[in-house]
Design a protein around this motif. Structure first.
Motif, PDB file in Angstrom:
ATOM      1  N   MET A   1       0.838  -1.168   0.000  1.00 52.42           N
ATOM      2  CA  MET A   1       0.000   0.000   0.000  1.00 52.42           C
ATOM      3  C   MET A   1       0.889   1.239   0.000  1.00 52.42           C
ATOM      4  SD  MET A   1      -3.154   0.884   2.477  1.00 52.42           S
ATOM      5  CE  MET A   1      -4.194  -0.124   1.487  1.00 52.42           C
ATOM      6  N   ASN A   2       0.594   2.181  -0.829  1.00 58.09           N
ATOM      7  CA  ASN A   2       1.382   3.408  -0.904  1.00 58.09           C
ATOM      8  C   ASN A   2       0.991   4.345   0.222  1.00 58.09           C
ATOM      9  OD1 ASN A   2       2.530   2.449  -3.231  1.00 58.09           O
ATOM     10  ND2 ASN A   2       1.074   3.488  -4.569  1.00 58.09           N
ATOM     11  N   SER A   3       1.974   4.981   0.821  1.00 61.41           N
ATOM     12  CA  SER A   3       1.688   5.888   1.924  1.00 61.41           C
ATOM     13  C   SER A   3       1.051   7.181   1.437  1.00 61.41           C
ATOM     14  CB  SER A   3       2.972   6.189   2.697  1.00 61.41           C
ATOM     15  OG  SER A   3       3.897   6.835   1.852  1.00 61.41           O
ATOM     16  N   HIS A   4       1.209   7.520   0.165  1.00 59.16           N
ATOM     17  CA  HIS A   4       0.653   8.760  -0.352  1.00 59.16           C
ATOM     18  C   HIS A   4      -0.738   8.569  -0.937  1.00 59.16           C
ATOM     19  CE1 HIS A   4       2.513   6.838  -3.826  1.00 59.16           C
ATOM     20  NE2 HIS A   4       1.628   7.493  -4.571  1.00 59.16           N
ATOM     21  N   SER A   5      -1.266   7.381  -0.920  1.00 55.85           N
ATOM     22  CA  SER A   5      -2.578   7.155  -1.514  1.00 55.85           C
ATOM     23  C   SER A   5      -3.701   7.670  -0.621  1.00 55.85           C
ATOM     24  CB  SER A   5      -2.788   5.670  -1.815  1.00 55.85           C
ATOM     25  OG  SER A   5      -2.835   4.944  -0.608  1.00 55.85           O
ATOM     26  N   GLY A   6      -3.470   7.770   0.675  1.00 54.68           N
ATOM     27  CA  GLY A   6      -4.476   8.309   1.579  1.00 54.68           C
ATOM     28  C   GLY A   6      -5.598   7.342   1.883  1.00 54.68           C
ATOM     29  N   SER A   7      -5.437   6.083   1.574  1.00 59.10           N
ATOM     30  CA  SER A   7      -6.526   5.135   1.809  1.00 59.10           C
ATOM     31  C   SER A   7      -6.271   4.246   3.021  1.00 59.10           C
ATOM     32  CB  SER A   7      -6.736   4.262   0.577  1.00 59.10           C
ATOM     33  OG  SER A   7      -5.578   3.499   0.317  1.00 59.10           O
ATOM     34  N   LEU A   8      -5.205   4.493   3.749  1.00 60.65           N
ATOM     35  CA  LEU A   8      -4.896   3.668   4.907  1.00 60.65           C
ATOM     36  C   LEU A   8      -5.887   3.903   6.040  1.00 60.65           C
ATOM     37  CD1 LEU A   8      -3.031   1.674   6.351  1.00 60.65           C
ATOM     38  CD2 LEU A   8      -1.670   3.616   7.096  1.00 60.65           C
ATOM     39  N   PHE A   9      -6.139   5.153   6.390  1.00 56.90           N
ATOM     40  CA  PHE A   9      -7.032   5.453   7.509  1.00 56.90           C
ATOM     41  C   PHE A   9      -8.477   5.060   7.231  1.00 56.90           C
ATOM     42  CE2 PHE A   9      -3.494   8.378   8.563  1.00 56.90           C
ATOM     43  CZ  PHE A   9      -3.148   7.795   9.755  1.00 56.90           C
ATOM     44  N   PRO A  10      -9.027   5.339   6.056  1.00 62.72           N
ATOM     45  CA  PRO A  10     -10.393   4.853   5.789  1.00 62.72           C
ATOM     46  C   PRO A  10     -10.488   3.326   5.821  1.00 62.72           C
ATOM     47  CG  PRO A  10      -9.849   6.571   4.241  1.00 62.72           C
ATOM     48  CD  PRO A  10      -8.595   6.243   5.002  1.00 62.72           C
ATOM     49  N   LEU A  12      -8.588   1.278   7.675  1.00 69.92           N
ATOM     50  CA  LEU A  12      -8.531   0.886   9.082  1.00 69.92           C
ATOM     51  C   LEU A  12      -9.835   1.216   9.803  1.00 69.92           C
ATOM     52  CD1 LEU A  12      -4.908   1.941  10.086  1.00 69.92           C
ATOM     53  CD2 LEU A  12      -5.793  -0.368   9.736  1.00 69.92           C
ATOM     54  N   GLY A  13     -10.420   2.352   9.497  1.00 73.64           N
ATOM     55  CA  GLY A  13     -11.699   2.726  10.111  1.00 73.64           C
ATOM     56  C   GLY A  13     -12.811   1.766   9.727  1.00 73.64           C
ATOM     57  N   GLY A  14     -12.855   1.388   8.474  1.00 77.12           N
ATOM     58  CA  GLY A  14     -13.865   0.435   8.031  1.00 77.12           C
ATOM     59  C   GLY A  14     -13.665  -0.929   8.653  1.00 77.12           C
ATOM     60  N   THR A  15     -12.419  -1.341   8.783  1.00 72.73           N
ATOM     61  CA  THR A  15     -12.124  -2.629   9.421  1.00 72.73           C
ATOM     62  C   THR A  15     -12.545  -2.612  10.882  1.00 72.73           C
ATOM     63  OG1 THR A  15     -10.262  -2.959   7.929  1.00 72.73           O
ATOM     64  CG2 THR A  15     -10.300  -4.278   9.931  1.00 72.73           C
ATOM     65  N   CYS A  16     -12.225  -1.537  11.596  1.00 72.51           N
ATOM     66  CA  CYS A  16     -12.604  -1.437  13.013  1.00 72.51           C
ATOM     67  C   CYS A  16     -14.127  -1.431  13.171  1.00 72.51           C
ATOM     68  CB  CYS A  16     -12.017  -0.173  13.631  1.00 72.51           C
ATOM     69  SG  CYS A  16     -10.230  -0.268  13.855  1.00 72.51           S
ATOM     70  N   CYS A  17     -14.826  -0.706  12.310  1.00 74.39           N
ATOM     71  CA  CYS A  17     -16.284  -0.658  12.408  1.00 74.39           C
ATOM     72  C   CYS A  17     -16.909  -2.010  12.116  1.00 74.39           C
ATOM     73  CB  CYS A  17     -16.843   0.394  11.448  1.00 74.39           C
ATOM     74  SG  CYS A  17     -16.547   2.073  12.008  1.00 74.39           S
ATOM     75  N   SER A  18     -16.362  -2.733  11.157  1.00 73.88           N
ATOM     76  CA  SER A  18     -16.933  -4.048  10.852  1.00 73.88           C
ATOM     77  C   SER A  18     -16.647  -5.048  11.963  1.00 73.88           C
ATOM     78  CB  SER A  18     -16.401  -4.566   9.516  1.00 73.88           C
ATOM     79  OG  SER A  18     -15.014  -4.819   9.588  1.00 73.88           O
ATOM     80  N   ILE A  19     -15.485  -4.938  12.605  1.00 77.63           N
ATOM     81  CA  ILE A  19     -15.172  -5.830  13.729  1.00 77.63           C
ATOM     82  C   ILE A  19     -16.068  -5.499  14.919  1.00 77.63           C
ATOM     83  CG2 ILE A  19     -13.406  -6.374  15.453  1.00 77.63           C
ATOM     84  CD1 ILE A  19     -11.334  -6.164  13.202  1.00 77.63           C
TER      85      ILE A  19
END
Length: 54
Positions: A1-10, A12-19
């Motif tokens: 995953m590229n650090s500049h793509s900006g999709s890491l936090f969304p 992780l947030g989606g994963t946490c919400c689904s868990i």
């Protein structure tokens, strides 16, 4: 995953919400209460044994 793509936090947030939707909250609450009671009993027993030692 590229650090500049900006999709890491969304992602992780989606994963946490689904868990969070899968967690049975009654079991979690029971576990927290038992942990608090166990901690208090351990603390009080340690204090009692320290007094008897002196």
């Amino acid at each position: 995953m590229n650090s500049h793509s900006g999709s890491l936090f969304p992602m992780l947030g989606g994963t946490c919400c689904s868990i969070m939707g899968l967690i049975p909250w009654t079991n979690l609450l029971q576990t927290v209460i038992l942990a608090v009671v166990g901690t208090l009993v351990s603390y009080l027993l340690t204090r009692l044994l320290q007094r008897k030692r002196k």
